[in-house]
Design a protein around this motif. Structure first.
Motif, mmCIF file in Angstrom:
data_model
loop_
_atom_site.group_PDB
_atom_site.id
_atom_site.type_symbol
_atom_site.label_atom_id
_atom_site.label_comp_id
_atom_site.label_asym_id
_atom_site.label_seq_id
_atom_site.Cartn_x
_atom_site.Cartn_y
_atom_site.Cartn_z
ATOM 1 N N ASN A 62 43.530 44.603 26.196
ATOM 2 C CA ASN A 62 44.487 43.896 25.339
ATOM 3 C C ASN A 62 44.055 42.454 25.101
ATOM 4 N N HIS A 63 42.873 42.117 25.605
ATOM 5 C CA HIS A 63 42.344 40.767 25.424
ATOM 6 C C HIS A 63 40.951 40.792 24.788
ATOM 7 N N GLY A 64 40.732 41.769 23.918
ATOM 8 C CA GLY A 64 39.511 41.756 23.123
ATOM 9 C C GLY A 64 38.400 42.668 23.601
ATOM 10 N N PHE A 65 38.546 43.321 24.736
ATOM 11 C CA PHE A 65 37.487 44.196 25.230
ATOM 12 C C PHE A 65 37.699 45.621 24.723
ATOM 13 N N ASP A 66 36.643 46.199 24.156
ATOM 14 C CA ASP A 66 36.715 47.577 23.674
ATOM 15 C C ASP A 66 36.816 48.570 24.830
ATOM 16 N N GLU A 67 36.141 48.252 25.936
ATOM 17 C CA GLU A 67 36.127 49.140 27.100
ATOM 18 C C GLU A 67 36.275 48.323 28.374
ATOM 19 N N TYR A 68 36.926 48.935 29.344
ATOM 20 C CA TYR A 68 37.019 48.320 30.676
ATOM 21 C C TYR A 68 36.933 49.415 31.726
ATOM 22 N N PHE A 69 36.041 49.222 32.690
ATOM 23 C CA PHE A 69 35.930 50.137 33.820
ATOM 24 C C PHE A 69 36.028 49.326 35.104
ATOM 25 N N GLY A 70 36.984 49.662 35.960
ATOM 26 C CA GLY A 70 37.046 48.955 37.224
ATOM 27 C C GLY A 70 38.442 48.836 37.793
ATOM 28 N N ALA A 71 38.540 48.048 38.860
ATOM 29 C CA ALA A 71 39.806 47.778 39.542
ATOM 30 C C ALA A 71 40.240 46.358 39.166
ATOM 31 N N PRO A 72 41.380 46.194 38.499
ATOM 32 C CA PRO A 72 41.798 44.877 38.012
ATOM 33 C C PRO A 72 42.434 44.014 39.106
ATOM 34 N N MET A 73 41.635 43.697 40.119
ATOM 35 C CA MET A 73 42.130 42.937 41.271
ATOM 36 C C MET A 73 40.942 42.657 42.186
ATOM 37 N N THR A 74 41.144 41.805 43.188
ATOM 38 C CA THR A 74 40.125 41.658 44.213
ATOM 39 C C THR A 74 40.295 42.797 45.217
ATOM 40 N N GLN A 75 39.249 43.057 45.973
ATOM 41 C CA GLN A 75 39.261 44.221 46.867
ATOM 42 C C GLN A 75 40.190 44.053 48.061
ATOM 43 N N ASN A 76 40.759 42.866 48.259
ATOM 44 C CA ASN A 76 41.761 42.690 49.310
ATOM 45 C C ASN A 76 43.175 42.905 48.770
ATOM 46 N N GLU A 77 43.280 43.348 47.505
ATOM 47 C CA GLU A 77 44.589 43.550 46.891
ATOM 48 C C GLU A 77 44.838 45.017 46.539
#
Length: 473
Positions: A62-77
């Motif tokens: 929703n901020h201009g990226f056509d694709e996103y793969f991953g975890a939207p956080m740091t790994q301690n969250e």
């Protein structure tokens, strides 16, 4: 937020502190990101890895990226199989690590934390998945002959540090070094891919970080060299970061380029290089640093502002080589660290007697009062650190006046997104109707990174062959 928008993060509302996957707020959709601007000049845009600017409607897609793969956080969250110091436990407020894949912001992989035994996502192998996602995106862009922007946001080396068994003990720096080695492998794979695809000399690669090393983690927190203090402070150890830039044939190889720059500056610089027009309806705090990259002139940056991360308070100001501390506060550090300024949690008010530092001659901010000399009669007058009483007083007065002017400029602070609070239902979840949120979230889909289309007329080889070659690096 600053990297994505070219604006001080306080202007975007992403303050105080940092957003969590439970935050109601995020980077406002009214903000224009680097990805959005590049799409306006026909770039395809992709991202993998950590996203710390909000979930749900604030995700990268929703901020201009056509694709996103991953975890939207740091790994301690989020809860995973990481069991190193600082990891999230099943008893925390966070749910199982969600993996997003595609353009719709949907969670496509999330294991059952409440099962017996608990199913835990293998974050120790996430780097291979991110590398594969980046490979797939870049290959497809090249096959379409479309220029691309790819933002590879590694989870390393934020706490908790982690590495798979195959990397443990391979570095003299312990777990921190093993973690860094995974970034090194990813960079090596991407560089090799650019050469295989024949686009090496057409591609600008930028490698950097978002803050200095965290002293509280000691050997696991990184090293800030001669710079004072570390992450969370407004001393240079909290703000100075590595920057490596590569563009064969355009940027001189093996060169050390000196100039006053900031991550804010990539927004207008990339705009100049690609032809997108900067927004005119808002303040852009970055400057075009092409002159530094191509060694055609000095940096255009004259000013930089330092904000305290927990309060978003303006603390210090730099103009040219001079930095004026009006307030200081320690962070991410604890006794018995030898410098109390790094861990003293009290906000020190220095407005009556500010600390003026010549960063050109004292980048470590060790001599917080410059060397005052009295002209040619002074035996120290030839020392490059020498400054006259008049120069010292005039510089301090100029910077203090500028600080007070900016401190009163309320346009520097947009309404706080963090003030909107948190809620369990904000955690990315592929079974949002379950209970108790967010620990109950799970789904059976295991869709991986987008498949790579292979041009049968190309001599690039199959993705399997590419992985083999990359694994041999």
């Amino acid at each position: 937020a600053s990297l994505m928008t070219g604006r001080y993060y306080t202007r975007t509302g992403v303050w105080p502190g940092v957003l969590s996957p439970l935050s109601v707020g995020g980077l406002p959709l009214t903000e224009v990101t680097l990805a959005t601007m590049l799409k306006s000049v026909n770039y395809t845009t992709g991202m993998c890895g950590k996203w710390h600017l909000g979930t749900n409607q604030f995700l990268p897609t929703n901020h201009g990226f056509d694709e996103y793969f991953g975890a939207p956080m740091t790994q301690n969250e989020c809860v995973s199989n990481i069991r190193y110091p600082g990891s999230a436990s099943p008893a925390s407020n966070f749910g199982p690590c969600p993996i997003l894949n595609g353009s719709d912001g949907a969670v496509t992989k999330q294991l059952d934390l409440l099962a017996s035994p608990a199913q835990l996502y293998d974050m120790l192998s996430i780097d291979d998945e991110y590398d594969a996602a980046a490979e797939s995106f870049i290959r497809r862009a090249v096959l379409r002959r479309q220029p691309f922007f790819y933002y590879f946001s590694s989870h390393h080396t934020h706490a908790p540090q982690f590495a798979p068994n195959s990397f443990l003990g391979t570095s003299r720096r312990g777990l921190h070094g093993d973690s860094l080695a995974l970034i090194d492998r990813s960079v090596g794979r991407l560089l090799a891919l650019l050469k295989v695809l024949g686009i090496d000399d057409q591609t600008l690669m930028i490698f950097s970080s978002d803050n200095g090393g965290s002293l509280i983690w000691k050997d696991l927190g990184g090293v800030n060299g001669d710079f004072r203090c570390g992450k969370g402070t407004t001393y240079e150890g909290g703000h100075r970061v590595p920057l490596l830039v590569r563009w064969p044939g355009r940027i001189r190889a093996n060169a050390i380029l000196e100039g006053f720059t900031s991550s804010l500056d990539w927004f207008p610089t990339i705009g100049n290089l690609t032809g997108f027009k900067l927004p005119t309806d808002r303040a852009i705090d970055g400057v075009d640093i092409s002159s530094v990259l191509f060694e055609t002139g000095p940096s255009l940056r004259e000013l930089f502002l330092y904000f305290e991360w927990r309060t978003a308070k303006l603390m210090a100001i730099r103009k040219g080589k001079w930095k004026l501390h009006m307030y200081t506060r320690g962070s991410h550090c604890s006794p018995p660290y030898p410098d109390p300024a790094c861990y003293n949690d009290t906000m020190a008010n220095l407005t009556a007697q500010p600390l003026l530092v010549d960063l050109e001659h004292d980048p470590g901010e060790k001599q917080l009062t410059p060397m005052i000399c009295n002209g040619s009669a002074d035996p120290w007058s030839l020392d490059p650190r020498c400054v006259s009483h008049e120069k010292y007083e005039n510089t301090e007065a100029e910077l203090k006046a500028e600080f007070l002017r900016l401190e009163a400029d309320r346009s520097l602070w947009a309404p706080s997104q963090m003030a909107r609070g948190t809620s369990p239902d904000r955690f990315p979840c592929c079974s949002p109707g379950c209970s108790p949120l967010p620990h109950c979230c799970h789904c059976s889909s295991t869709r991986g990174p987008p498949a790579t289309s292979t041009d049968p007329t190309s001599a690039l080889g199959s993705p399997d062959d590419w992985h083999l070659r990359m694994g041999e690096l």
